[in-house]
Design a protein around this motif. Structure first.
Motif, PDB file in Angstrom:
ATOM      1  N   ASN A  41       0.837  -1.198   0.000  1.00 57.57           N
ATOM      2  CA  ASN A  41       0.000   0.000   0.000  1.00 57.57           C
ATOM      3  C   ASN A  41       0.874   1.251   0.000  1.00 57.57           C
ATOM      4  O   ASN A  41       2.100   1.175  -0.153  1.00 57.57           O
ATOM      5  CB  ASN A  41      -0.967  -0.024   1.184  1.00 57.57           C
ATOM      6  CG  ASN A  41      -0.253  -0.110   2.523  1.00 57.57           C
ATOM      7  OD1 ASN A  41       0.964   0.065   2.618  1.00 57.57           O
ATOM      8  ND2 ASN A  41      -0.999  -0.378   3.576  1.00 57.57           N
ATOM      9  N   LYS A  42       0.258   2.405   0.192  1.00 61.09           N
ATOM     10  CA  LYS A  42       1.031   3.645   0.093  1.00 61.09           C
ATOM     11  C   LYS A  42       2.108   3.749   1.171  1.00 61.09           C
ATOM     12  O   LYS A  42       3.161   4.372   0.960  1.00 61.09           O
ATOM     13  CB  LYS A  42       0.108   4.859   0.138  1.00 61.09           C
ATOM     14  CG  LYS A  42      -0.593   5.095   1.463  1.00 61.09           C
ATOM     15  CD  LYS A  42      -1.418   6.389   1.418  1.00 61.09           C
ATOM     16  CE  LYS A  42      -2.059   6.702   2.771  1.00 61.09           C
ATOM     17  NZ  LYS A  42      -2.810   7.986   2.729  1.00 61.09           N
ATOM     18  N   GLY A  43       1.861   3.139   2.328  1.00 60.23           N
ATOM     19  CA  GLY A  43       2.856   3.170   3.387  1.00 60.23           C
ATOM     20  C   GLY A  43       4.099   2.374   3.034  1.00 60.23           C
ATOM     21  O   GLY A  43       5.229   2.831   3.259  1.00 60.23           O
ATOM     22  N   GLU A  69      -5.322  -9.992  -6.086  1.00 62.47           N
ATOM     23  CA  GLU A  69      -4.574  -9.135  -6.994  1.00 62.47           C
ATOM     24  C   GLU A  69      -4.433  -7.725  -6.420  1.00 62.47           C
ATOM     25  O   GLU A  69      -5.406  -7.123  -5.962  1.00 62.47           O
ATOM     26  CB  GLU A  69      -5.292  -9.063  -8.349  1.00 62.47           C
ATOM     27  CG  GLU A  69      -4.550  -8.252  -9.397  1.00 62.47           C
ATOM     28  CD  GLU A  69      -5.251  -8.260 -10.740  1.00 62.47           C
ATOM     29  OE1 GLU A  69      -4.788  -7.523 -11.633  1.00 62.47           O
ATOM     30  OE2 GLU A  69      -6.252  -8.993 -10.900  1.00 62.47           O
ATOM     31  N   ALA A  70      -3.191  -7.217  -6.437  1.00 64.30           N
ATOM     32  CA  ALA A  70      -2.893  -5.827  -6.093  1.00 64.30           C
ATOM     33  C   ALA A  70      -3.493  -5.401  -4.751  1.00 64.30           C
ATOM     34  O   ALA A  70      -4.196  -4.396  -4.651  1.00 64.30           O
ATOM     35  CB  ALA A  70      -3.366  -4.898  -7.202  1.00 64.30           C
ATOM     36  N   ASP A  74      -6.102  -0.271   3.932  1.00 65.53           N
ATOM     37  CA  ASP A  74      -5.858   0.745   4.948  1.00 65.53           C
ATOM     38  C   ASP A  74      -6.150   0.155   6.329  1.00 65.53           C
ATOM     39  O   ASP A  74      -7.282  -0.270   6.609  1.00 65.53           O
ATOM     40  CB  ASP A  74      -6.762   1.953   4.678  1.00 65.53           C
ATOM     41  CG  ASP A  74      -6.453   3.147   5.579  1.00 65.53           C
ATOM     42  OD1 ASP A  74      -5.929   2.946   6.697  1.00 65.53           O
ATOM     43  OD2 ASP A  74      -6.763   4.280   5.174  1.00 65.53           O
ATOM     44  N   ALA A  75      -5.146   0.150   7.194  1.00 61.64           N
ATOM     45  CA  ALA A  75      -5.303  -0.428   8.531  1.00 61.64           C
ATOM     46  C   ALA A  75      -6.328   0.311   9.371  1.00 61.64           C
ATOM     47  O   ALA A  75      -6.883  -0.250  10.327  1.00 61.64           O
ATOM     48  CB  ALA A  75      -3.957  -0.425   9.253  1.00 61.64           C
ATOM     49  N   ASP A  76      -6.608   1.567   9.060  1.00 62.25           N
ATOM     50  CA  ASP A  76      -7.535   2.369   9.852  1.00 62.25           C
ATOM     51  C   ASP A  76      -8.990   2.232   9.414  1.00 62.25           C
ATOM     52  O   ASP A  76      -9.879   2.828  10.034  1.00 62.25           O
ATOM     53  CB  ASP A  76      -7.127   3.844   9.792  1.00 62.25           C
ATOM     54  CG  ASP A  76      -5.815   4.106  10.518  1.00 62.25           C
ATOM     55  OD1 ASP A  76      -5.485   3.344  11.440  1.00 62.25           O
ATOM     56  OD2 ASP A  76      -5.123   5.066  10.147  1.00 62.25           O
ATOM     57  N   VAL A  77      -9.237   1.466   8.366  1.00 60.19           N
ATOM     58  CA  VAL A  77     -10.603   1.227   7.887  1.00 60.19           C
ATOM     59  C   VAL A  77     -10.993  -0.191   8.286  1.00 60.19           C
ATOM     60  O   VAL A  77     -10.403  -1.167   7.807  1.00 60.19           O
ATOM     61  CB  VAL A  77     -10.702   1.406   6.357  1.00 60.19           C
ATOM     62  CG1 VAL A  77     -12.120   1.099   5.875  1.00 60.19           C
ATOM     63  CG2 VAL A  77     -10.290   2.823   5.957  1.00 60.19           C
TER      64      VAL A  77
END
Length: 232
Positions: A41-43, A69-70, A74-77
């Motif tokens: 992910n973005k992090g 796939e891909a 988000d851990a916060d969701v």
């Protein structure tokens, strides 16, 4: 800075996606960044980009590619957290290590003559420990690795340096597991453990509510010095 690129599997009969970030100059060493259960992910991409800015080639393999796939969660969701747990249940960790080893081979070819290290978070912290025991990786770092107390039987196979960051209030790694890690690893000549009093799982996440800026900065500085020493 980076981009997704295909890397051949260890058997050579397939390919899987990896986020690859290269420095502006010639990389003399590489770092495999091992994902949490939330995928590349973005992090994780931000961590790769940061290592590239520091002069390393950074590679984050999408380890869930066989089951989804891909993956980019988000851990916060809460809903996405539950999806991540489901994917974790389907994930073959032994196969994941083989994919990490394939990424190591890719990295060694990319930094000819250079060393390769790995750094992982959560699930990736566990996999970093397994990578240290099962591959020829030159240096390994694990942040809040889960279940490492159950892997201590592999510690004698560790040939190169390992650093583990352990938050003492980790909701996924209870106190008895932490105690077992210290008992089993404190006297290991290749392993260094750092405790972070009162902190919880995920304190070094790049984004979101889990991050503790002070502790993340400290842990990351220790990791940077560690790689500087052992990757050259």
């Amino acid at each position: 800075m980076g981009e997704m690129k295909p890397i051949k599997t260890l058997s050579g009969d397939g390919e899987f996606p990896c986020y690859v970030a290269a420095p502006e100059g010639i990389a003399t060493a590489a770092i495999i960044v091992i994902q949490e259960i939330f995928g590349v992910n973005k992090g994780i991409k931000a961590k790769c980009d940061s290592w590239a800015k520091a002069g390393y080639m950074a590679i984050a393999p999408d380890l869930f590619w066989r089951v989804n796939e891909a993956t980019n969660l988000d851990a916060d969701v809460e809903e996405e957290f539950q999806v991540a747990l489901d994917l974790m249940g389907k994930f073959d960790q032994d196969q994941g290590i083989r994919d990490i080893e394939a990424a190591i081979h890719f990295a060694r070819d990319a930094v000819i003559g250079g060393k390769v290290g790995c750094v992982g978070y959560c699930l990736g912290g566990r996999l970093a420990f397994m990578t240290a025991a099962r591959t020829d990786i030159n240096a390994s770092v694990g942040y809040y690795g889960v279940g490492i107390d159950g892997l201590l039987g592999e510690k004698n196979a560790i040939a190169h340096e390992v650093m583990l960051h352990i938050p003492t209030a980790d909701g996924f790694v209870p106190a008895d597991a932490q105690a077992a890690m210290h008992e089993g690893l404190n006297d290991h000549p290749r392993v260094t453990l750092h405790d972070y009093a009162g902190l919880d799982h995920g304190f070094a996440a790049e984004f979101g509510a889990r991050r503790d800026e002070t502790a993340a900065t400290l842990a990351d500085s220790r990791t940077a010095e560690f790689f500087k020493e052992y990757l050259g």
